[in-house]
Scaffold this motif. Sequence first.
Motif, mmCIF file in Angstrom:
data_model
loop_
_atom_site.group_PDB
_atom_site.id
_atom_site.type_symbol
_atom_site.label_atom_id
_atom_site.label_comp_id
_atom_site.label_asym_id
_atom_site.label_seq_id
_atom_site.Cartn_x
_atom_site.Cartn_y
_atom_site.Cartn_z
ATOM 1 N N THR A 125 0.913 -0.931 0.113
ATOM 2 C CA THR A 125 -0.134 -0.368 -0.255
ATOM 3 C C THR A 125 1.137 1.373 -0.228
ATOM 4 O O THR A 125 0.525 2.240 -0.688
ATOM 5 C CB THR A 125 -1.069 -0.264 1.185
ATOM 6 O OG1 THR A 125 -1.376 -1.385 1.257
ATOM 7 C CG2 THR A 125 -1.636 1.570 1.170
ATOM 8 N N ALA A 126 1.664 1.316 0.998
ATOM 9 C CA ALA A 126 2.935 2.428 0.966
ATOM 10 C C ALA A 126 3.207 2.589 -0.629
ATOM 11 O O ALA A 126 3.594 3.652 -0.390
ATOM 12 C CB ALA A 126 4.086 2.495 1.559
ATOM 13 N N GLU A 127 4.305 1.163 -1.061
ATOM 14 C CA GLU A 127 4.544 1.633 -2.165
ATOM 15 C C GLU A 127 3.920 2.846 -3.310
ATOM 16 O O GLU A 127 4.181 3.125 -4.286
ATOM 17 C CB GLU A 127 4.659 0.648 -2.633
ATOM 18 C CG GLU A 127 5.888 -0.171 -2.983
ATOM 19 C CD GLU A 127 6.536 -1.950 -2.894
ATOM 20 O OE1 GLU A 127 6.299 -2.345 -3.117
ATOM 21 O OE2 GLU A 127 8.079 -1.938 -2.077
ATOM 22 N N ASN A 128 2.402 1.633 -3.269
ATOM 23 C CA ASN A 128 1.466 2.278 -3.659
ATOM 24 C C ASN A 128 0.947 4.017 -4.420
ATOM 25 O O ASN A 128 1.283 4.308 -5.040
ATOM 26 C CB ASN A 128 -0.085 2.050 -4.147
ATOM 27 C CG ASN A 128 -0.463 0.939 -5.502
ATOM 28 O OD1 ASN A 128 -0.652 0.916 -5.975
ATOM 29 N ND2 ASN A 128 -0.080 -0.355 -4.763
ATOM 30 N N ILE A 129 1.176 3.967 -3.031
ATOM 31 C CA ILE A 129 0.496 5.759 -2.314
ATOM 32 C C ILE A 129 2.128 6.518 -3.230
ATOM 33 O O ILE A 129 1.842 7.199 -3.726
ATOM 34 C CB ILE A 129 0.372 6.330 -1.103
ATOM 35 C CG1 ILE A 129 -0.151 5.207 -0.321
ATOM 36 C CG2 ILE A 129 0.751 7.351 -0.071
ATOM 37 C CD1 ILE A 129 -0.203 5.150 1.108
ATOM 38 N N GLY A 146 10.474 -7.437 -5.774
ATOM 39 C CA GLY A 146 10.210 -7.492 -4.991
ATOM 40 C C GLY A 146 10.298 -5.666 -5.088
ATOM 41 O O GLY A 146 10.502 -5.346 -3.481
ATOM 42 N N GLY A 147 10.034 -4.702 -5.947
ATOM 43 C CA GLY A 147 10.019 -3.573 -5.576
ATOM 44 C C GLY A 147 11.524 -2.922 -5.593
ATOM 45 O O GLY A 147 11.611 -1.839 -5.612
ATOM 46 N N VAL A 233 -0.688 11.983 7.595
ATOM 47 C CA VAL A 233 -1.119 11.714 8.749
ATOM 48 C C VAL A 233 -1.071 11.103 9.427
ATOM 49 O O VAL A 233 -1.982 9.722 8.890
ATOM 50 C CB VAL A 233 -2.774 12.458 8.765
ATOM 51 C CG1 VAL A 233 -3.213 12.751 9.955
ATOM 52 C CG2 VAL A 233 -2.073 13.554 8.192
ATOM 53 N N GLY A 234 -0.798 10.396 10.793
ATOM 54 C CA GLY A 234 -1.074 8.901 10.523
ATOM 55 C C GLY A 234 -0.019 8.633 10.646
ATOM 56 O O GLY A 234 0.891 7.884 10.094
ATOM 57 N N GLY A 235 0.503 7.659 12.100
ATOM 58 C CA GLY A 235 1.810 6.596 11.982
ATOM 59 C C GLY A 235 1.594 4.962 12.208
ATOM 60 O O GLY A 235 2.437 4.828 13.092
ATOM 61 N N SER A 236 0.630 4.995 11.295
ATOM 62 C CA SER A 236 0.424 3.497 11.741
ATOM 63 C C SER A 236 1.564 2.872 10.980
ATOM 64 O O SER A 236 2.658 3.311 9.874
ATOM 65 C CB SER A 236 -1.122 2.831 10.748
ATOM 66 O OG SER A 236 -0.794 3.848 9.301
ATOM 67 N N GLU A 237 1.776 1.468 10.205
ATOM 68 C CA GLU A 237 2.853 0.784 9.603
ATOM 69 C C GLU A 237 2.760 1.258 8.584
ATOM 70 O O GLU A 237 3.585 1.777 7.402
ATOM 71 C CB GLU A 237 1.953 -0.452 9.408
ATOM 72 C CG GLU A 237 3.344 -1.451 9.209
ATOM 73 C CD GLU A 237 4.968 -1.248 9.599
ATOM 74 O OE1 GLU A 237 4.747 -0.724 10.735
ATOM 75 O OE2 GLU A 237 6.329 -1.493 9.035
ATOM 76 N N ILE A 238 1.012 1.159 7.804
ATOM 77 C CA ILE A 238 1.176 1.985 6.403
ATOM 78 C C ILE A 238 1.719 3.601 6.133
ATOM 79 O O ILE A 238 2.902 3.545 5.666
ATOM 80 C CB ILE A 238 -0.548 2.821 5.685
ATOM 81 C CG1 ILE A 238 -0.703 0.476 5.365
ATOM 82 C CG2 ILE A 238 -0.330 2.435 4.894
ATOM 83 C CD1 ILE A 238 -2.194 0.444 5.412
ATOM 84 N N GLY A 239 1.714 4.469 7.448
ATOM 85 C CA GLY A 239 2.074 5.680 7.198
ATOM 86 C C GLY A 239 3.358 5.949 7.841
ATOM 87 O O GLY A 239 4.267 6.566 6.838
ATOM 88 N N TYR A 240 4.352 4.980 8.523
ATOM 89 C CA TYR A 240 5.269 4.728 8.699
ATOM 90 C C TYR A 240 6.062 4.040 7.431
ATOM 91 O O TYR A 240 7.048 5.061 7.306
ATOM 92 C CB TYR A 240 5.953 3.718 9.735
ATOM 93 C CG TYR A 240 7.064 3.408 9.875
ATOM 94 C CD1 TYR A 240 7.785 3.640 9.656
ATOM 95 C CD2 TYR A 240 7.643 1.774 9.045
ATOM 96 C CE1 TYR A 240 9.696 3.739 9.806
ATOM 97 C CE2 TYR A 240 8.679 1.580 9.140
ATOM 98 C CZ TYR A 240 10.179 2.395 9.498
ATOM 99 O OH TYR A 240 11.523 1.749 9.360
#
Lengths: 445, 511
Positions: A125-129, A146-147, A233-240
């Motif tokens: 998800t983070a890579e997508n963002i 693998g990215g 906004v938001g330090g979830s795993e995705i945010g991190y």
Amino acid sequence: MYVVVIGAGEVGTSIAASLASDHEVVVVDVDPDRAEQLKYELDVLTIAGDGTTSDIQSAAEVGRADMIIACTDDDQTNLVACGAAKTLGDGFTIARVKSTEFLRTWQGSEGAFGVDFMVCTDLLTAENIVRVIGLPAAVDVDPFAGGLVQMAEFEIGEGSPVAGQTVSEADRFESLTFVGLFRDGEMTIPRGDTDIVVGDRAVVVGSPESVQSFATDVAPATTPDHADEIVVVGGSEIGYQTARLLEERDFTPRLIERDADRARWLAENLPNSVVMEHDATDTEFLSREHVDEADIVVTALGSDEKNLLISVLAKRLGVDRVIAVVDSPDYVTVFEEIGIDIAINPRTVTAEEITRFTYESVAENIAVLENDQAEVLELELTEGCGLTGRPISEIVAESDVRFVIGAITRNHQLVTPRGDTVLRAGDHVILLVESDSVGQIASMA
Amino acid sequence: MTRTIDPRATLSYTGSIVKFLSASMVVPLLVALIYGADVLTFAASMTIAVALGTGLERLDDEPDIGPRDALAVVSLAWFMAAVVGAIPYVIAGYGTSSALAHPVNALFESMSGFTTTGATATAEISFEQHSRAVLMWRQLTQWLGGMGIIVLMVAILPQLAVNGAQLMESEAPGPGLQKLTPRIVETARALWLIYLAFTVALIAVLTLLGVTGLAPEMDLYNAIAHGFSTLPTGGFSPEAESIGAFSPVVQWAFVPFMVIAGVNFALFWYVLRDDPREMFENTEFRMYLGLVTGFAAILAVGLFYGGAPATEIGGITEGVTENALRQGVFQIASLMNSTGFATADFAAWDTQTQFLLLFAMFIGGSAGSTGGGIKVIRWLILLKTLRRELYTTANPNVVRPVRLGGEVVDEDVIRGILVFTLLYVLVFALSAVFIEIDTTRIGEGLTGIEALAASLATIGNIGPGLGPLGPFGTYEFLPNTTKLLMIGLMWIGRLEIVPVLALFVASVDER
């Protein structure tokens, strides 16, 4: 193919739905009601029970399965399911995980946990963002190896500084290769002296960082530069992970997290980000910190309601682009209708990635370009195959197949191909080849 | 575990350390036999010391110590080492005109030796006044104290290995112990071997200079004696004029070894393990080298433009490039990391240049080196913390950890450093006031800067101060009360305050 899907949540259901038409699919879920319900919704066989046990796996005939996809919401369950499946047969196992720790362990030793392919939801998800943030000018972007490697296709627009340059002038990045150039729908293999003109579409392969830098060259107006203000906004795993990937691309994002301990952890692990500890739903705080002047805002809070609130708030304050992580797939359209620029759903992203993987292909990973004129393939080289043991320039000169090697990964390290590079068994090669010659090139690997 | 310290176990451990440390008196005993003087002194001293150590050791058959006892053991062991080390001075000086015959002076000299301070309580350093054996013992105490007597004991005594990490932690200079190997004994041995290797190298270089005739006054005795006091950042010299007694080429030869003495010895271990990047990318190491170079350059320029009057020792520096450069580099290499050798009487220099020296003394060596002072790494972290605090005052919501070379510094470590530095400055300032008042009381009043330098020179284990306490001066004329305070300052300065304070806090808790 005979496919067993373990876990019938949103990801599992979505995968099962897209596979059901062409393949034999069995879905296992721990909840009997869910299994019963799915039996009528999709043309699949359902089994109710714990997918990690050998009883249930035997009932699902995992032993003869070509592919086992473990995609429950629990990391350990998925890993155990894959490990158990490997004891019963030799199907290709795919595990969905949230923890990047498991991914790192698996990358360090492929085949760990009995998993043949691992999809990390949060990282994906983070890579997508980051792709959406960083490469708005790209027509098409696909990750490989693998990215580690990215392929991107750019249209050379009016006023692009690259227009009028030759390929060697434009390609001034160490780990970037021009693999293809489309002009009026016709593909040419670019040489150093090939001119780039307005309207061309350039296909490049390289490290994500070099692709990002190239994007700045091609479309300086739309590609965010390093001075652009990005707020996560938001330090979830995705945010991190988003902030981490942005850091890798030389951005300095600001990250807002409410929890003091988590904020401290984030600040320790993100040396080039500015971590702020505060409740992001406090509008006064947002205006005090000039979040309204940000160029891009990513909302990655724990709940859809909060993400919606922040997104709308950011839009109203005048932020250019707002990207929201939306946990429930049903809300994606709602978000986008309200005016949020992009809504990304982690489950959809995961399901798409896994489904992409199930396409029957000679290659590990493919991207199809320009109405199937050419394909970018990722091939793993085997011992004694036709591509190893000699310099690339020799192989290209002797072969009658037109192909360009864009990138090589060796032991999870990117190797930039040069004419004198010698390929070895075990290397992953990302190459562009005309669609007609895919079979030929695959037989060489 | 009990909250209080176990006095029997603590004393027993201390006894073992004292016993084995006394064995090192074999070296001056050999020197005594060669030169035929003070043989009885060292035979007697050794007997007394071993008897004392064995007696203490017998207090507890199976000593078992906790973290608190470990602090007490380290503090006590260092104090007892100084006491035992003072015995030869008293015996040898008995009946002569030597100032060291007085127990306070002897203890001062011994504590100054073990803590690698290098301040002397005797007015006259010469072979007429003291035998070669006594002066060699004076040098040897520095060498033993340099890498740390606890580290040495952990390296050679298996029974200390169990609590080795705790013991070494309390002794190690700088904020925290760097464990190089899984077993603490091997870490201790590695450190001592590196230390020994550099010492041998320096002795070899000096001997070579002597043999080839480049430095005729550098005989084997002098080479060994100076080898014993350079790597531990000691500063004692059997020559009254310190390194000023030798030719310029010898003075230059000392510079690299003094600089090395202020480097974290653990870094050399990485170099030995084929990982030199660990050393050259170390933030503290780079900062240390930068500071030495910077200070030396400024001082050399200052001397070139007349910062020092023409003095007998050191010669004229004004307008003389080589001499100004050599004096500048040598004095900074010696004073910043607390060695205390001198090639010029900087006590006679201008106030500006003296202030520069005083400032350099405040910095200290690196953590894990043999140098004293506050240490480069603490200053680095302090400055970074200061910058962070200023930043977060302006941006109250930003969370920002302090980083050193990419690594996050734990907030507890930062607090420890703040506390240490505050205590250090507090003790330093209060002691300066005491020294000022106490010397005035006996009519030997020091000036303000001299009192400050005296306090700093002892707590920082540097040695030479300013004025009458300069590199060629003496601490002898000071009142005994001031000397006793200074003994305490050297002691807590070497152990970085906390272990010694913990000893007193522990004894207060018992009541």
